[in-house]
Write a protein that holds these residues in place. Sequence first.
Motif, PDB file in Angstrom:
ATOM      1  N   THR A   2     -46.477  70.483  -2.260  1.00 45.72           N
ATOM      2  CA  THR A   2     -45.884  71.481  -3.158  1.00 45.72           C
ATOM      3  C   THR A   2     -46.933  71.924  -4.174  1.00 45.72           C
ATOM      4  OG1 THR A   2     -43.747  70.436  -2.931  1.00 45.72           O
ATOM      5  CG2 THR A   2     -44.022  71.865  -4.835  1.00 45.72           C
ATOM      6  N   LEU A   4     -46.198  74.637  -6.448  1.00 46.97           N
ATOM      7  CA  LEU A   4     -45.489  75.148  -7.631  1.00 46.97           C
ATOM      8  C   LEU A   4     -44.031  74.714  -7.556  1.00 46.97           C
ATOM      9  CD1 LEU A   4     -45.456  77.312 -10.082  1.00 46.97           C
ATOM     10  CD2 LEU A   4     -44.480  78.830  -8.364  1.00 46.97           C
ATOM     11  N   GLU A   5     -43.548  74.185  -8.649  1.00 46.96           N
ATOM     12  CA  GLU A   5     -42.138  73.800  -8.694  1.00 46.96           C
ATOM     13  C   GLU A   5     -41.485  74.365  -9.955  1.00 46.96           C
ATOM     14  OE1 GLU A   5     -41.278  69.635  -8.708  1.00 46.96           O
ATOM     15  OE2 GLU A   5     -39.362  69.998  -7.696  1.00 46.96           O
ATOM     16  N   VAL A   6     -40.418  75.091  -9.741  1.00 44.08           N
ATOM     17  CA  VAL A   6     -39.704  75.741 -10.841  1.00 44.08           C
ATOM     18  C   VAL A   6     -38.314  75.130 -10.928  1.00 44.08           C
ATOM     19  CG1 VAL A   6     -38.714  77.951 -11.581  1.00 44.08           C
ATOM     20  CG2 VAL A   6     -40.953  77.904 -10.484  1.00 44.08           C
ATOM     21  N   ARG A   7     -37.941  74.696 -12.130  1.00 43.36           N
ATOM     22  CA  ARG A   7     -36.613  74.082 -12.267  1.00 43.36           C
ATOM     23  C   ARG A   7     -35.809  74.716 -13.391  1.00 43.36           C
ATOM     24  NH1 ARG A   7     -37.457  67.731 -11.768  1.00 43.36           N
ATOM     25  NH2 ARG A   7     -38.170  67.713  -9.618  1.00 43.36           N
ATOM     26  N   SER A  23     -34.376  77.880  -9.622  1.00 38.24           N
ATOM     27  CA  SER A  23     -35.081  76.682  -9.136  1.00 38.24           C
ATOM     28  C   SER A  23     -35.593  76.948  -7.732  1.00 38.24           C
ATOM     29  CB  SER A  23     -34.135  75.469  -9.078  1.00 38.24           C
ATOM     30  OG  SER A  23     -33.668  75.129 -10.347  1.00 38.24           O
ATOM     31  N   PHE A  24     -36.869  76.667  -7.521  1.00 34.31           N
ATOM     32  CA  PHE A  24     -37.440  76.755  -6.167  1.00 34.31           C
ATOM     33  C   PHE A  24     -38.808  76.076  -6.175  1.00 34.31           C
ATOM     34  CE2 PHE A  24     -39.064  80.556  -8.284  1.00 34.31           C
ATOM     35  CZ  PHE A  24     -40.388  80.605  -7.880  1.00 34.31           C
ATOM     36  N   ALA A  25     -39.336  75.842  -4.978  1.00 33.41           N
ATOM     37  CA  ALA A  25     -40.675  75.249  -4.866  1.00 33.41           C
ATOM     38  C   ALA A  25     -41.462  76.026  -3.820  1.00 33.41           C
ATOM     39  CB  ALA A  25     -40.552  73.785  -4.461  1.00 33.41           C
ATOM     40  N   GLU A  27     -44.649  75.723  -1.089  1.00 32.77           N
ATOM     41  CA  GLU A  27     -45.570  74.833  -0.390  1.00 32.77           C
ATOM     42  C   GLU A  27     -46.941  75.501  -0.304  1.00 32.77           C
ATOM     43  OE1 GLU A  27     -44.839  71.606   0.708  1.00 32.77           O
ATOM     44  OE2 GLU A  27     -43.151  72.107  -0.597  1.00 32.77           O
ATOM     45  N   ASN A  61     -43.894  73.663 -13.000  1.00 39.49           N
ATOM     46  CA  ASN A  61     -44.958  72.680 -12.768  1.00 39.49           C
ATOM     47  C   ASN A  61     -45.871  73.137 -11.653  1.00 39.49           C
ATOM     48  OD1 ASN A  61     -44.139  70.596 -14.617  1.00 39.49           O
ATOM     49  ND2 ASN A  61     -42.351  70.391 -13.291  1.00 39.49           N
ATOM     50  N   TRP A  62     -47.157  73.173 -11.946  1.00 32.68           N
ATOM     51  CA  TRP A  62     -48.130  73.468 -10.904  1.00 32.68           C
ATOM     52  C   TRP A  62     -49.468  72.868 -11.313  1.00 32.68           C
ATOM     53  CZ3 TRP A  62     -52.149  77.052 -12.050  1.00 32.68           C
ATOM     54  CH2 TRP A  62     -51.973  77.766 -13.240  1.00 32.68           C
TER      55      TRP A  62
END
Length: 224
Positions: A2, A4-7, A23-25, A27, A61-62
């Motif tokens: 992953t 980039l992760e967005v929450r 929210s998504f991630a 790859e 988060n990245w």
Amino acid sequence: MTILEVRNLTKRYGEQVAVKDLSFALEEGTATALIGPNGAGKTTTLSMLAGLLRATSGSINWHRESGVGFLPQHPHFFPWMTALEFMEMAAKLSGVHSKNALSQSKKTLEFVGLGSVQNKKTGTFSGGMKQRLGLAQAIVHEPKLLLLDEPVSALDPTGRREIMDLLKSLQPHTTVLYSTHILNDAEQMTDQLLFMQHGKLVEHGSLGEVKERYAEPRIRIRFQ
Ligand code: ATP
């Protein structure tokens, strides 16, 4: 992996909720289309991911050391500068070492097909050339994550295909997230779709999955 992760990302403008609980991630090495009609919240989302706009709540988060490139919907080019001058400035601002800025700028202009006009003033460029220049400034530092706000919406079908082909050739080194309201653009190079409406994520999946869940004609009617 992953990248980039967005929450639960939310952005409010006073009473108006532009992005709600997103929210998504992503790859690494994939291309994702953020698709939705005008006002869906695409620009607001990309601006938060690019660090230009502060989220009201939620997290992004990245791996910052991987580098991020951003092409805004309406990029500004100083019309009195040549494409090469502009790119050298963009390269330095993006963290390219000054001793490499010229060579990296020339290489990137060649890559986007502007090598032969590098000494022309950007004020003389057509819409399509400006779109290529915008892409060049977004990738001059070879970012691993590339965020593009409607990179092809203003172009004719040939220009659209050319830019999409360029983006495709960046893979798998670069993970691409781009917004569009045209499903055909997404079909050319996209691994997955994020489908936004009224600030909310209403679908997330591969193009095939989304088409299966939503009858294809409905999506076409909505976005074309
Ligand atoms: P488009 O395809 O038209 O560019 P979009 O999907 O990118 O649309 P946004 O520009 O993110 O949508 O706008 C989402 C919502 O937030 C819209 O209702 C818009 O009016 C509102 N909005 C955006 N920026 C602001 C702002 N600075 N102040 C108040 N409301 C805003």
